[in-house]
Enzyme design. Sequence first.
Site, PDB file in Angstrom:
ATOM      1  N   THR A 110       6.347   0.498   1.511  1.00 46.18           N
ATOM      2  CA  THR A 110       7.423   1.308   2.080  1.00 46.18           C
ATOM      3  C   THR A 110       6.782   2.344   2.990  1.00 46.18           C
ATOM      4  O   THR A 110       6.096   3.260   2.511  1.00 46.18           O
ATOM      5  CB  THR A 110       8.221   2.025   0.972  1.00 46.18           C
ATOM      6  OG1 THR A 110       8.710   1.037   0.070  1.00 46.18           O
ATOM      7  CG2 THR A 110       9.385   2.797   1.560  1.00 46.18           C
ATOM      8  N   LYS A 124       7.649  10.727  -0.899  1.00 49.13           N
ATOM      9  CA  LYS A 124       7.252  10.142   0.393  1.00 49.13           C
ATOM     10  C   LYS A 124       8.447   9.467   1.061  1.00 49.13           C
ATOM     11  O   LYS A 124       8.726   9.683   2.242  1.00 49.13           O
ATOM     12  CB  LYS A 124       6.139   9.104   0.173  1.00 49.13           C
ATOM     13  CG  LYS A 124       5.784   8.328   1.425  1.00 49.13           C
ATOM     14  CD  LYS A 124       5.115   6.998   1.104  1.00 49.13           C
ATOM     15  CE  LYS A 124       6.041   6.021   0.443  1.00 49.13           C
ATOM     16  NZ  LYS A 124       5.499   4.671   0.264  1.00 49.13           N
ATOM     17  N   LEU A 164       0.825  -1.210   0.000  1.00 49.57           N
ATOM     18  CA  LEU A 164       0.000   0.000   0.000  1.00 49.57           C
ATOM     19  C   LEU A 164       0.859   1.259   0.000  1.00 49.57           C
ATOM     20  O   LEU A 164       2.049   1.211   0.315  1.00 49.57           O
ATOM     21  CB  LEU A 164      -0.910  -0.036   1.235  1.00 49.57           C
ATOM     22  CG  LEU A 164      -1.957  -1.162   1.190  1.00 49.57           C
ATOM     23  CD1 LEU A 164      -2.528  -1.432   2.574  1.00 49.57           C
ATOM     24  CD2 LEU A 164      -3.064  -0.834   0.196  1.00 49.57           C
ATOM     25  N   PRO A 165       0.238   2.419  -0.315  1.00 53.05           N
ATOM     26  CA  PRO A 165       1.042   3.622  -0.539  1.00 53.05           C
ATOM     27  C   PRO A 165       1.763   4.228   0.664  1.00 53.05           C
ATOM     28  O   PRO A 165       2.903   4.666   0.513  1.00 53.05           O
ATOM     29  CB  PRO A 165       0.021   4.629  -1.094  1.00 53.05           C
ATOM     30  CG  PRO A 165      -1.098   3.823  -1.621  1.00 53.05           C
ATOM     31  CD  PRO A 165      -1.146   2.590  -0.770  1.00 53.05           C
ATOM     32  N   LYS A 178      15.381  -0.151   3.903  1.00 44.95           N
ATOM     33  CA  LYS A 178      14.731   0.339   2.672  1.00 44.95           C
ATOM     34  C   LYS A 178      14.863   1.861   2.560  1.00 44.95           C
ATOM     35  O   LYS A 178      15.130   2.405   1.474  1.00 44.95           O
ATOM     36  CB  LYS A 178      13.257  -0.086   2.719  1.00 44.95           C
ATOM     37  CG  LYS A 178      12.379   0.481   1.630  1.00 44.95           C
ATOM     38  CD  LYS A 178      12.680  -0.115   0.285  1.00 44.95           C
ATOM     39  CE  LYS A 178      11.809   0.498  -0.797  1.00 44.95           C
ATOM     40  NZ  LYS A 178      12.275   0.180  -2.137  1.00 44.95           N
TER      41      LYS A 178
HETATM   42  P1  NAD Z   1       0.473   2.197  -6.557  1.00 49.47           P
HETATM   43  O1  NAD Z   1      -0.018   3.548  -6.233  1.00 49.47           O
HETATM   44  O2  NAD Z   1       0.645   1.798  -7.977  1.00 49.47           O
HETATM   45  O3  NAD Z   1      -0.470   1.082  -5.842  1.00 49.47           O
HETATM   46  C1  NAD Z   1      -1.057   1.209  -4.582  1.00 49.47           C
HETATM   47  C2  NAD Z   1      -2.394   0.478  -4.634  1.00 49.47           C
HETATM   48  O4  NAD Z   1      -2.989   0.503  -3.335  1.00 49.47           O
HETATM   49  C3  NAD Z   1      -3.401   1.119  -5.595  1.00 49.47           C
HETATM   50  O5  NAD Z   1      -3.906   0.134  -6.476  1.00 49.47           O
HETATM   51  C4  NAD Z   1      -4.486   1.657  -4.673  1.00 49.47           C
HETATM   52  O6  NAD Z   1      -5.766   1.661  -5.250  1.00 49.47           O
HETATM   53  C5  NAD Z   1      -4.384   0.686  -3.517  1.00 49.47           C
HETATM   54  N1  NAD Z   1      -4.964   1.175  -2.269  1.00 49.47           N
HETATM   55  C6  NAD Z   1      -4.867   2.418  -1.715  1.00 49.47           C
HETATM   56  N2  NAD Z   1      -5.529   2.465  -0.552  1.00 49.47           N
HETATM   57  C7  NAD Z   1      -6.050   1.228  -0.351  1.00 49.47           C
HETATM   58  C8  NAD Z   1      -6.824   0.639   0.686  1.00 49.47           C
HETATM   59  N3  NAD Z   1      -7.190   1.321   1.772  1.00 49.47           N
HETATM   60  N4  NAD Z   1      -7.191  -0.652   0.566  1.00 49.47           N
HETATM   61  C9  NAD Z   1      -6.827  -1.373  -0.522  1.00 49.47           C
HETATM   62  N5  NAD Z   1      -6.092  -0.878  -1.549  1.00 49.47           N
HETATM   63  C10 NAD Z   1      -5.707   0.399  -1.452  1.00 49.47           C
HETATM   64  O7  NAD Z   1       1.855   2.024  -5.767  1.00 49.47           O
HETATM   65  P2  NAD Z   1       3.006   0.946  -6.028  1.00 49.47           P
HETATM   66  O8  NAD Z   1       4.012   1.516  -6.955  1.00 49.47           O
HETATM   67  O9  NAD Z   1       2.399  -0.379  -6.295  1.00 49.47           O
HETATM   68  O10 NAD Z   1       3.704   0.977  -4.578  1.00 49.47           O
HETATM   69  C11 NAD Z   1       3.113   0.326  -3.458  1.00 49.47           C
HETATM   70  C12 NAD Z   1       4.107   0.374  -2.313  1.00 49.47           C
HETATM   71  O11 NAD Z   1       5.333  -0.237  -2.712  1.00 49.47           O
HETATM   72  C13 NAD Z   1       4.469   1.812  -1.865  1.00 49.47           C
HETATM   73  O12 NAD Z   1       4.627   1.844  -0.480  1.00 49.47           O
HETATM   74  C14 NAD Z   1       5.786   2.063  -2.596  1.00 49.47           C
HETATM   75  O13 NAD Z   1       6.578   3.025  -1.926  1.00 49.47           O
HETATM   76  C15 NAD Z   1       6.406   0.670  -2.561  1.00 49.47           C
HETATM   77  N6  NAD Z   1       7.380   0.401  -3.634  1.00 49.47           N
HETATM   78  C16 NAD Z   1       7.115   0.751  -4.924  1.00 49.47           C
HETATM   79  C17 NAD Z   1       8.074   0.457  -5.913  1.00 49.47           C
HETATM   80  C18 NAD Z   1       7.843   0.819  -7.363  1.00 49.47           C
HETATM   81  O14 NAD Z   1       8.817   0.729  -8.162  1.00 49.47           O
HETATM   82  N7  NAD Z   1       6.633   1.189  -7.772  1.00 49.47           N
HETATM   83  C19 NAD Z   1       9.256  -0.176  -5.569  1.00 49.47           C
HETATM   84  C20 NAD Z   1       9.469  -0.563  -4.259  1.00 49.47           C
HETATM   85  C21 NAD Z   1       8.513  -0.262  -3.276  1.00 49.47           C
END
Ligand code: NAD
Length: 302
Positions: free
Chosen positions: A96, A246, A65-66, A171
């Site tokens: 993260t 973030k 999640l975000p 991380k």
């Molecule tokens: P994203 O925004 O693409 O996905 C987040 C998802 O969470 C969305 O589909 C959103 O609808 C859903 N969401 C939000 N609130 C919710 C809730 N209350 N219940 C259920 N679903 C909910 O983000 P992402 O890129 O997939 O990143 C997710 C996490 O992973 C973050 O913490 C990010 O920092 C971490 N991360 C991302 C990457 C990357 O390259 N994208 C790499 C490493 C870590």
Amino acid sequence: MKSVAFIGLGNMGSPMVLNLLETGHQVTVFDVNEAAYAPLTDAGAKTAGSALEAARDVDAVITMLPNDKIVGELYLGENGLLAQLRSKPLLIDCSTVSAEIVRRIYAAALEGGIAFMDAPVSGGVMGARAGTLSFMVGGDKSAVDDASPMLYSMGSRIFHAGPSGAGQTAKMCNNMLAAILMAGTAEALALGSRNGLDANALTEIINHSTGRNFMTEKWNPWPGVLPDVPSSHGYQGGFQVALMCKDLGLAICNAQLHGSSVPLGSLVRSLLLLFQGQSAEVAKLDLSSIQRFYAPWMEEVR
Ligand code: NAD
């Protein structure tokens, strides 16, 4: 084979679910955005009407999640998993977020006799698709051992960094460094371009010199230098500018809390915020789009 509830099906969560399914796990998914379901149900995932419904009677719950607020609400809220779940699945948060929030969740879970671990990932969307993520884990060794078969379905390395929160700390350090490397790489490529150098040629030279780094080699921010990276696809997909803001915010808060100094991390966060201020679409672009900020004159291959 384990039954898994997976919450959060964005750029990272969706390919992670596909890899869990591919390796034979039963997966029930939930996201507030129902548009995320189609490719996963086609591959065999079940859907649930809420996170709580998904998490009932499964072996493990994985969240991706975000931010702190959303993760905190999901686990610790009045209607959250820890207050409402009657079963005791292994809880694995791969988002993260701050070390502080995961330590609070760990303590609350422990009171209820439930194992919780922080397991943020590195490797980005490409690593999530390829099943080659690295997991940086904080929590009890027994929980890490239990989670390992699931984590290896989505990644190729598991680092047990220490007790609860240690995964997030590792991380945070990695991402701050990645942001600094990306800004530095974009700055160097813009400087070279201003002086008439071709970005491909300059990248080739840097990759055989002391400036070589992950960004020049694998996540190059200049469009067209590498074929399969966001810069060559209009900076779509990948790791959003907003998410890196973030992460740098987490590093800055942590530094304040513990008396460290992160001047370069703070500077890069300011650069990204200035860049984000240019238009509403920037927040969702890949981090490498900082190249546009440095070199607005460049021609993009779309
Ligand atoms: P994203 O925004 O693409 O996905 C987040 C998802 O969470 C969305 O589909 C959103 O609808 C859903 N969401 C939000 N609130 C919710 C809730 N209350 N219940 C259920 N679903 C909910 O983000 P992402 O890129 O997939 O990143 C997710 C996490 O992973 C973050 O913490 C990010 O920092 C971490 N991360 C991302 C990457 C990357 O390259 N994208 C790499 C490493 C870590």
